[in-house]
Design a protein around this motif. Sequence first.
Motif, PDB file in Angstrom:
ATOM      1  N   TYR A 300       0.800  -1.228   0.000  1.00 50.56           N
ATOM      2  CA  TYR A 300       0.000   0.000   0.000  1.00 50.56           C
ATOM      3  C   TYR A 300       0.834   1.281   0.000  1.00 50.56           C
ATOM      4  N   GLU A 339     -10.673   6.859  -0.145  1.00 48.37           N
ATOM      5  CA  GLU A 339     -10.973   5.452   0.102  1.00 48.37           C
ATOM      6  C   GLU A 339      -9.699   4.673   0.448  1.00 48.37           C
ATOM      7  N   LYS A 343      -9.101   2.741   4.027  1.00 50.62           N
ATOM      8  CA  LYS A 343      -8.810   1.312   4.026  1.00 50.62           C
ATOM      9  C   LYS A 343      -7.553   1.001   4.828  1.00 50.62           C
ATOM     10  N   ILE A 346      -8.072   1.648   8.678  1.00 52.20           N
ATOM     11  CA  ILE A 346      -8.811   0.566   9.337  1.00 52.20           C
ATOM     12  C   ILE A 346      -7.917  -0.657   9.511  1.00 52.20           C
ATOM     13  N   LYS A 347      -7.115  -0.971   8.499  1.00 49.15           N
ATOM     14  CA  LYS A 347      -6.178  -2.096   8.609  1.00 49.15           C
ATOM     15  C   LYS A 347      -5.183  -1.852   9.735  1.00 49.15           C
ATOM     16  N   VAL A 350      -6.813  -2.497  13.059  1.00 46.78           N
ATOM     17  CA  VAL A 350      -6.938  -3.939  13.290  1.00 46.78           C
ATOM     18  C   VAL A 350      -5.607  -4.525  13.746  1.00 46.78           C
ATOM     19  N   GLU A 372     -16.927   1.022   5.384  1.00 46.83           N
ATOM     20  CA  GLU A 372     -15.710   0.262   5.114  1.00 46.83           C
ATOM     21  C   GLU A 372     -15.335  -0.615   6.309  1.00 46.83           C
ATOM     22  N   ALA A 373     -15.462  -0.068   7.537  1.00 52.48           N
ATOM     23  CA  ALA A 373     -15.103  -0.819   8.745  1.00 52.48           C
ATOM     24  C   ALA A 373     -16.001  -2.030   8.929  1.00 52.48           C
ATOM     25  N   LEU A 375     -17.922  -3.590   6.535  1.00 51.12           N
ATOM     26  CA  LEU A 375     -17.769  -4.538   5.438  1.00 51.12           C
ATOM     27  C   LEU A 375     -16.446  -5.290   5.504  1.00 51.12           C
ATOM     28  N   SER A 376     -15.441  -4.690   6.110  1.00 49.14           N
ATOM     29  CA  SER A 376     -14.152  -5.367   6.241  1.00 49.14           C
ATOM     30  C   SER A 376     -14.227  -6.548   7.196  1.00 49.14           C
ATOM     31  N   ALA A 378     -13.822  -6.259  10.309  1.00 50.09           N
ATOM     32  CA  ALA A 378     -12.947  -5.975  11.450  1.00 50.09           C
ATOM     33  C   ALA A 378     -13.719  -5.459  12.658  1.00 50.09           C
ATOM     34  N   CYS A 400     -24.366  -6.193   0.778  1.00 48.75           N
ATOM     35  CA  CYS A 400     -23.110  -6.951   0.793  1.00 48.75           C
ATOM     36  C   CYS A 400     -23.117  -8.054   1.843  1.00 48.75           C
TER      37      CYS A 400
END
Length: 439
Positions: A300, A339, A343, A346-347, A350, A372-373, A375-376, A378, A400
């Motif tokens: 990333y 976005e 992403k 949030i990673k 985690v 996003e959190a 749907l991930s 996490a 989703c």
Amino acid sequence: MAIYHLSVKLITRTTGRSATAAAAYRAGEKIHDHRTGQTFDYTRKKEVSYRRIFTPPNAPQWMKEREQLWNAVEQSETRKDSQTAKEIIVALPIELSPSQHIILLERFVHTQLISKGMIADVVIHNKKGNPHAHILLTTREINITNDGFGKKNRDWNSKDQLEEWREQWAKHCNRRLSIASSKSRIDHRSLQEQGLDQIPTVHVGAICHAMDKRGITTSKRKELNTLIKEKNMSNEKNKQFIASLNLESEADLIQQEIVQAKKSKHLFLNPTDFNNSKKYREAIFARTYIPILLEIFADYCTGVDEIETEIGTCFRINLNGGGKVFDYGSQIKVASGTEEEVKVAIKLAVEKGWQGIHLTGSDEFKSKVFVEAVLSGAFSPEKITGYKPSKADLEIIRDCKPALKIANDSSVIKSYVVEKSDGSGTSSAEQAHLPRLKI
């Protein structure tokens, strides 16, 4: 403080043990052994906090079922002295949270065991003051042709493999401790190999501990350990006393100047010096943390920098698309709320083992992070505070993840704060009692 422990045991029929019994006991489940007709029921076991079976990509789906897996293992062995399984037992650092224990174990299992073709049945026993994990391993390779097990892999039993596991477990633990901002570290080497002038203690065993709890004096091993600990403590006190003596007047003046110069540049800091304790902690954190961030976000980012901002020192993760994520320890901040930044943020949360997040900023930004959190996978919706999801948010999530149920009102929990870099929204005043993650 964190302790190092990794031991490997074999489950063999010569000792009267079976893989089915071992799996049932460690997982706290009920398993029927098809070979012997015995049923092993340990469902009353309360200390099991996590259980999961990890399989390589080529493994059939049925191998993820505990009873089917270990019955197949038993049936694949025909000799009376067969080694049916291997078990790795590891101590989990008490400085880490339960969620961080899971991340630590999963990283180790995937990189050191599953990648070699093994199947791992992983269970965490969350005993007070002694959290540990049992990793039950298969000894045979997967045979895709007959949808079962093939030949045994002797390399998995080698001394080199054991040494690799011991070293890698220490590295994985220290990586997680660094991410959690803990100063504790562990070492897989013996005290002699580490150059420590200490006497190693002897293993007492679970049976002795259990008898002691019932008031039964068991073995001389505990008495010996007590004497060893007293001796080691005495040696340490003597070292501290010698170190505390004022010998500066006898030291070379040039050497004193070198020491002071190192201190001023943060290259050398005394951890026992109250005034420098914070700087020392930050210096240790910085030296180990940047390589870890580079490893985690290799796909990333283009690099990680340690910088000073208006709110303190942080680690800036420079993303491939030009975005930026700022890691302040208990807070995370993003540059513009893209976005890609969301992403990665949030990673990062985690990886740190956070249990929840608190959002601040514009509604548009909060919506993006919330969706996003969730749907991930996490964070569950009730663990995200500071934002009430809109109907549009819920529709996206339900499309989703149809099975996911979201309550109308999010409960107030201890969480971390996410804030946008423009400072919009509520942050410091009304949320001062919470650790914060700023985006």
